[in-house]
Motif scaffolding. Structure first.
Motif, PDB file in Angstrom:
ATOM      1  N   THR A   1      -3.705   8.655  13.995  1.00  0.00           N
ATOM      2  CA  THR A   1      -4.780   8.928  13.043  1.00  0.00           C
ATOM      3  C   THR A   1      -4.304  10.000  12.060  1.00  0.00           C
ATOM      4  O   THR A   1      -3.448  10.818  12.396  1.00  0.00           O
ATOM      5  N   PRO A   2      -4.865   9.993  10.849  1.00  0.00           N
ATOM      6  CA  PRO A   2      -4.418  10.967   9.848  1.00  0.00           C
ATOM      7  C   PRO A   2      -4.586  12.416  10.297  1.00  0.00           C
ATOM      8  O   PRO A   2      -3.740  13.257  10.008  1.00  0.00           O
ATOM      9  N   GLN A   3      -5.640  12.690  11.024  1.00  0.00           N
ATOM     10  CA  GLN A   3      -5.917  14.068  11.421  1.00  0.00           C
ATOM     11  C   GLN A   3      -5.096  14.542  12.619  1.00  0.00           C
ATOM     12  O   GLN A   3      -4.943  15.735  12.824  1.00  0.00           O
ATOM     13  N   ASP A   4      -4.542  13.602  13.398  1.00  0.00           N
ATOM     14  CA  ASP A   4      -3.855  13.991  14.641  1.00  0.00           C
ATOM     15  C   ASP A   4      -2.369  13.669  14.679  1.00  0.00           C
ATOM     16  O   ASP A   4      -1.720  13.940  15.699  1.00  0.00           O
TER      17      ASP A   4
ATOM     18  N   HIS B   1     -10.054   5.175  10.673  1.00  0.00           N
ATOM     19  CA  HIS B   1      -8.740   4.911  10.092  1.00  0.00           C
ATOM     20  C   HIS B   1      -7.649   5.255  11.113  1.00  0.00           C
ATOM     21  O   HIS B   1      -7.620   6.367  11.643  1.00  0.00           O
ATOM     22  N   HIS B   2      -6.791   4.279  11.360  1.00  0.00           N
ATOM     23  CA  HIS B   2      -5.681   4.473  12.291  1.00  0.00           C
ATOM     24  C   HIS B   2      -4.541   3.535  11.899  1.00  0.00           C
ATOM     25  O   HIS B   2      -4.706   2.652  11.058  1.00  0.00           O
TER      26      HIS B   2
ATOM     27  N   LEU C   1       0.828  -1.208   0.000  1.00  0.00           N
ATOM     28  CA  LEU C   1       0.000   0.000   0.000  1.00  0.00           C
ATOM     29  C   LEU C   1       0.860   1.256   0.000  1.00  0.00           C
ATOM     30  O   LEU C   1       1.757   1.403   0.826  1.00  0.00           O
ATOM     31  N   ALA C   2       0.557   2.162  -0.905  1.00  0.00           N
ATOM     32  CA  ALA C   2       1.254   3.444  -0.973  1.00  0.00           C
ATOM     33  C   ALA C   2       0.670   4.398   0.070  1.00  0.00           C
ATOM     34  O   ALA C   2      -0.454   4.214   0.550  1.00  0.00           O
ATOM     35  N   GLU C   3       1.428   5.426   0.410  1.00  0.00           N
ATOM     36  CA  GLU C   3       0.930   6.467   1.305  1.00  0.00           C
ATOM     37  C   GLU C   3      -0.392   6.990   0.749  1.00  0.00           C
ATOM     38  O   GLU C   3      -0.556   7.150  -0.457  1.00  0.00           O
ATOM     39  N   ASN C   4      -1.349   7.250   1.660  1.00  0.00           N
ATOM     40  CA  ASN C   4      -2.694   7.591   1.215  1.00  0.00           C
ATOM     41  C   ASN C   4      -3.437   8.396   2.278  1.00  0.00           C
ATOM     42  O   ASN C   4      -3.609   7.921   3.396  1.00  0.00           O
ATOM     43  N   ALA C   5      -3.875   9.572   1.918  1.00  0.00           N
ATOM     44  CA  ALA C   5      -4.779  10.372   2.758  1.00  0.00           C
ATOM     45  C   ALA C   5      -4.314  10.488   4.207  1.00  0.00           C
ATOM     46  O   ALA C   5      -5.090  10.298   5.135  1.00  0.00           O
ATOM     47  N   GLY C   6      -3.032  10.790   4.407  1.00  0.00           N
ATOM     48  CA  GLY C   6      -2.506  10.962   5.753  1.00  0.00           C
ATOM     49  C   GLY C   6      -2.112   9.670   6.445  1.00  0.00           C
ATOM     50  O   GLY C   6      -1.721   9.684   7.610  1.00  0.00           O
ATOM     51  N   ILE C   7      -2.220   8.552   5.755  1.00  0.00           N
ATOM     52  CA  ILE C   7      -1.789   7.256   6.284  1.00  0.00           C
ATOM     53  C   ILE C   7      -0.470   6.911   5.592  1.00  0.00           C
ATOM     54  O   ILE C   7      -0.429   6.815   4.361  1.00  0.00           O
ATOM     55  N   PRO C   8       0.623   6.699   6.342  1.00  0.00           N
ATOM     56  CA  PRO C   8       1.904   6.442   5.687  1.00  0.00           C
ATOM     57  C   PRO C   8       2.000   5.065   5.041  1.00  0.00           C
ATOM     58  O   PRO C   8       2.712   4.873   4.062  1.00  0.00           O
ATOM     59  N   ASN C   9       1.261   4.085   5.587  1.00  0.00           N
ATOM     60  CA  ASN C   9       1.413   2.690   5.213  1.00  0.00           C
ATOM     61  C   ASN C   9       2.873   2.302   5.398  1.00  0.00           C
ATOM     62  O   ASN C   9       3.589   2.961   6.133  1.00  0.00           O
ATOM     63  N   ASN C  10       3.335   1.242   4.795  1.00  0.00           N
ATOM     64  CA  ASN C  10       4.717   0.832   5.012  1.00  0.00           C
ATOM     65  C   ASN C  10       5.410   0.723   3.664  1.00  0.00           C
ATOM     66  O   ASN C  10       4.945  -0.029   2.804  1.00  0.00           O
TER      67      ASN C  10
ATOM     68  N   ALA D   1       5.556  13.132   8.903  1.00  0.00           N
ATOM     69  CA  ALA D   1       7.018  13.027   8.910  1.00  0.00           C
ATOM     70  C   ALA D   1       7.497  12.331  10.186  1.00  0.00           C
ATOM     71  O   ALA D   1       8.382  11.468  10.147  1.00  0.00           O
ATOM     72  N   TRP D   2       6.930  12.691  11.316  1.00  0.00           N
ATOM     73  CA  TRP D   2       7.253  12.058  12.593  1.00  0.00           C
ATOM     74  C   TRP D   2       6.939  10.568  12.532  1.00  0.00           C
ATOM     75  O   TRP D   2       7.755   9.730  12.929  1.00  0.00           O
ATOM     76  N   ALA D   3       5.760  10.219  12.017  1.00  0.00           N
ATOM     77  CA  ALA D   3       5.350   8.816  11.931  1.00  0.00           C
ATOM     78  C   ALA D   3       6.275   8.029  11.014  1.00  0.00           C
ATOM     79  O   ALA D   3       6.683   6.909  11.347  1.00  0.00           O
TER      80      ALA D   3
END
Length: 152
Positions: A128-131, A58-59, A8-17, A135-137
């Protein structure tokens, strides 16, 4: 057993791996009790077990790889963030979620329950994407060592 991978590619604030695919092992632990599954996972260094459901938002976890084993019922699960891969899981299915992989369950049967655990005794967090600062994640995800053994 050959898993079904989801890279999975990065998506909507979710980095995935960026390195490791999420995997579904269909019915890999079907017919086993929660006690048997917990022992099976612990033998493979997946610890910190808990029982419950998958959150409906989403988390992801930035500091641990997670495994989810469906004990009962069924659920719709979205992997990778909003608008991404949706699948149905049921009893005995095993989901392997590398650090950073987004997941949620927007709906499930009334009897749905999973047993969750984490690789190598790692501590988990909820991002979560909103919180969560992306970059930190990403930095934390890069620090998570690979698991010693697959959960199945």
């Amino acid at each position: 057993m050959t898993p079904q991978p989801f890279l999975l590619a990065e998506n909507a604030g979710i980095p995935n791996n960026p390195r490791l695919a999420a995997c579904l092992y269909p019915a890999a632990l079907a017919g086993q009790s929660a006690v048997q599954i917990r022992a099976h996972l612990q033998e493979r260094d997946w610890t910190g077990t808990w029982r419950g459901v998958i959150y409906d938002y989403h988390h992801y976890h930035s500091h641990a790889h997670e495994v989810l084993v469906v004990l009962s019922g069924s659920a719709q699960v979205i992997l990778g963030g909003e608008g991404s891969s949706e699948l149905t899981v049921g009893e005995g299915d095993v989901l392997l979620l590398p650090a950073g992989v987004g997941h949620c369950s927007p709906s499930h049967s009334p009897d749905f329950e999973v047993l969750g655990a984490y690789a190598g005794g790692r501590e988990w967090d909820i991002c979560t994407p909103q919180d969560t600062d992306l970059a930190w994640a990403r930095g934390r995800i890069a620090e998570v060592p690979d698991w010693a053994q697959e959960p199945v």
